[in-house]
Design a protein around this motif. Structure first.
Motif, short mmCIF file in Angstrom:
data_model
loop_
_atom_site.label_atom_id
_atom_site.label_comp_id
_atom_site.label_asym_id
_atom_site.label_seq_id
_atom_site.Cartn_x
_atom_site.Cartn_y
_atom_site.Cartn_z
N ALA A 24 1.67 59.84 63.16
CA ALA A 24 0.88 58.90 63.96
C ALA A 24 -0.49 59.51 64.18
CB ALA A 24 1.56 58.59 65.30
N SER A 25 -1.51 58.69 64.16
CA SER A 25 -2.88 59.19 64.29
C SER A 25 -3.63 58.42 65.37
CB SER A 25 -3.64 59.07 62.96
OG SER A 25 -3.04 59.88 61.97
N VAL A 26 -4.52 59.15 66.04
CA VAL A 26 -5.47 58.54 66.97
C VAL A 26 -6.87 58.84 66.43
CG1 VAL A 26 -6.39 58.54 69.31
CG2 VAL A 26 -3.93 58.81 68.94
N ILE B 110 -0.26 69.15 65.55
CA ILE B 110 -1.41 68.24 65.55
C ILE B 110 -2.47 68.79 64.62
CG2 ILE B 110 -3.16 67.10 66.96
CD1 ILE B 110 -1.43 67.62 69.41
N THR B 111 -2.90 67.97 63.66
CA THR B 111 -3.99 68.33 62.77
C THR B 111 -5.18 67.41 63.07
OG1 THR B 111 -3.17 66.84 61.03
CG2 THR B 111 -2.47 69.15 60.94
N THR C 120 -4.06 63.81 64.16
CA THR C 120 -2.83 63.31 63.53
C THR C 120 -1.63 64.10 64.05
OG1 THR C 120 -4.03 62.67 61.54
CG2 THR C 120 -1.64 62.92 61.35
N LEU C 121 -0.63 63.33 64.54
CA LEU C 121 0.62 63.95 65.00
C LEU C 121 1.59 63.98 63.82
CD1 LEU C 121 0.97 61.97 68.37
CD2 LEU C 121 -0.07 64.22 68.02
N ALA D 64 1.50 58.97 70.53
CA ALA D 64 0.17 58.59 70.06
C ALA D 64 -0.47 57.59 71.01
CB ALA D 64 0.25 58.02 68.65
N ALA D 65 0.34 56.62 71.48
CA ALA D 65 -0.19 55.63 72.42
C ALA D 65 -0.61 56.29 73.73
CB ALA D 65 0.85 54.55 72.68
N ASN D 66 0.17 57.25 74.17
CA ASN D 66 -0.19 57.96 75.41
C ASN D 66 -1.46 58.80 75.22
OD1 ASN D 66 2.04 56.91 76.71
ND2 ASN D 66 3.35 58.68 76.25
#
Length: 517
Positions: A192-194, A218-219, A236-237, A292-294
């Motif tokens: 999942a990415s932010v 996390i990258t 990115t998680l 990711a949403a948090n």
């Protein structure tokens, strides 16, 4: 005094009496007037010297009158400059970034104090001496600086400082209040990415300068802006982070400062504004999406708070620089600028700001606009305008802080804390803008030094002219004036001689043969 021989000739006796009487009258006139002669012709060869000395005395009087007026102007300027410097120092002491305390009128205590100091500074810049306004240029006949209310609020046709600050705040904070940044979440199998992106490459808002993380799950990736493509940063998680891992987004502000948004993973709900909760769903993909949403929600909150505090304070400073930047080199280009309607770019705002400085605008040398000729080929220059850099920066620092609205709004989960942080951000910037290092002079001090040098020159020259004038007056006195004691003695001698001559003449003229026999 003439001495004549003795003769029995009646004509000679008459001439003797006439000459002695003339000498008596001359000495009597000298005794009464104290002068050698009533006209320059009576001075003989010395009349040219006397005339030359009196001509020089006339020039000295003219120089001294010019110097006296300059001395009054400069002495008053030194007093006002000294007070303005005191006000700058007092403002630095009064503006405490840690003292967020609102009064009943919605202002902080330091803000109310700064407003009083600003009003006094405006009054000092409008100082006049016999109708000449000291800080309005070479020949100012009216107040060079607008009043406090006009500066703050403008009028129906032009924008005041508060209007300009509002325009820059709106442009920098952007439509979503996040500093013209936005976020997006993407999810996939096991990842999942932010993504944090700039809305545009325009002149406003935060600018992304980097991203980093701690921990192994996390990258991060940062892409700088290229042409019309805005910058973005991505976290990115690749799996669920463990508590304590962090993501840091690095942001640049328009004033050259920077802000880092560091968010820490936690297993607790509502652990604080700088944290994001690790997802708890039993399904790993769903839990990762929750994380990711948090993270996205925490990032949005941090951006909103940062925009309403640091970015807003920087926007206020930029607005103040545009509003007060009338001095040479303040703006590049030299015209004032405002955000365009879309809040994307700066556009020419000529004629839209209320003119806070209303005095003369020298084309070149400000000091040379006002001068006094105080001696032969010696003049002092002391022209000054209230829109010089030292004065403009002092007004800008005080006015922006006084104009800000520190009342609690509705931004963030804790609006009171946001308002306090905004106050601290602007107070810190104001304190920095008004402060000067120990080894430097403030702008006002620099101007004061120039005026002090001019004042010292006037005073030194005046003392020298006083000595020169006294010397010339003594020389004129030696030529034109008489020693009354000496004249009185000579007058008594002439009187005695005249009386004797009258007696002898009478006896001689009365002699006859019968008297002789």
């Amino acid at each position: 005094m003439s001495i004549y021989g003795i003769s029995s000739n009646s004509t000679f006796l008459a001439d003797l009496l006439i000459n002695q009487k003339r000498d008596f009258e001359t000495k009597a006139a000298q005794l009464v007037s104290g002068k050698v002669a009533p006209t320059y012709g009576g001075l003989g060869e010395q009349r040219q010297v006397s005339l030359a000395l009196k001509s020089e005395l006339g020039r000295i009087d003219a120089y001294q009158r010019s110097g006296d007026m300059a001395s009054i102007h400069l002495e008053t300027m030194n007093e006002t400059l000294e007070r303005m410097e005191e006000l700058r120092q007092e403002a630095v002491g009064a503006i405490d970034p840690n003292n967020y305390e609102l009064t009943t009128d919605g202002k902080t205590t330091s803000q109310a104090t700064t407003e009083i100091m600003l009003r006094e500074t405006l009054s000092l810049l409008n100082t006049d001496v016999s109708g000449y306004f000291l800080y309005g240029g070479g020949d100012a006949k009216s107040s060079p600086v607008a009043g406090f209310d006009e500066i703050m609020n403008g009028d129906d046709a032009s924008m005041g400082l508060k209007d300009v600050m509002q325009a820059f705040e709106t442009a920098h904070l952007g439509p979503n209040g996040q500093g013209r940044l936005d976020t997006a979440v993407t999810t996939g199998a096991g990842t999942a990415s932010v993504t944090l992106s700039e809305l545009s490459t325009g002149d406003f808002g935060f600018k992304i300068s980097g991203v980093s993380s701690t921990g192994g799950s996390i990258t991060t990736n940062y892409t700088a802006a290229v042409g019309a493509t805005p910058a973005q940063a991505q976290a990115t998680l690749n799996g669920q982070p463990v508590a304590g891992e962090t993501v840091t987004f690095k942001l640049a502000l328009p004033d050259g400062s920077s802000r880092e948004v560091t968010l820490t993973a936690t297993e607790e709900a509502d652990a604080g504004p700088s944290t994001f909760q690790i997802g708890t769903d039993a399904d790993p993909n769903t839990a990762l999406a929750q994380t990711a949403a948090n993270l996205d929600s925490a990032l949005k909150g941090a951006l909103t708070n940062g925009a309403a505090t640091d970015l807003k304070a920087a926007a206020d400073q930029q607005a103040g620089a545009e509003f007060f930047g009338t001095y040479e080199g303040a703006r590049d280009p030299a015209v004032p600028y405002l955000p365009d309607a879309a809040g994307e770019n700066l556009v020419d705002a000529s004629g839209q700001f209320y003119e806070w400085y209303q005095g003369e605008r020298p084309s070149a040398d400000t000091r040379g606009e006002k001068f006094a000729l105080i001696d032969n080929q010696l003049k002092v220059e002391y022209g000054a305008t209230a829109n010089e850099r030292g004065f403009a920066e002092l007004l800008q620092g005080m006015a922006v802080f006084a104009a800000a609205d520190f009342e609690t709004g509705s931004v963030g989960a804790d609006p009171d804390a946001v308002a306090g942080d905004y106050y601290s951000a602007l107070a810190g910037r104001t304190d920095q803008s008004l402060s000067v290092p120990d080894n430097r002079q403030s702008g006002v001090q620099s101007i004061a030094v120039e005026m002090s040098i001019a004042y010292k020159t006037v005073e030194t020259t005046s003392d020298r002219l006083d000595q020169k004038k006294l010397t010339y007056e003594n020389m004129v006195g030696d030529i034109e004036n008489v020693d009354k004691e000496k004249v009185a003695t000579e007058l008594l001698q002439i009187q005695t001689n005249l009386e004797t001559s009258y007696a002898v003449t009478t006896r001689l003229l009365s002699l006859s043969l019968s008297n002789f026999i």
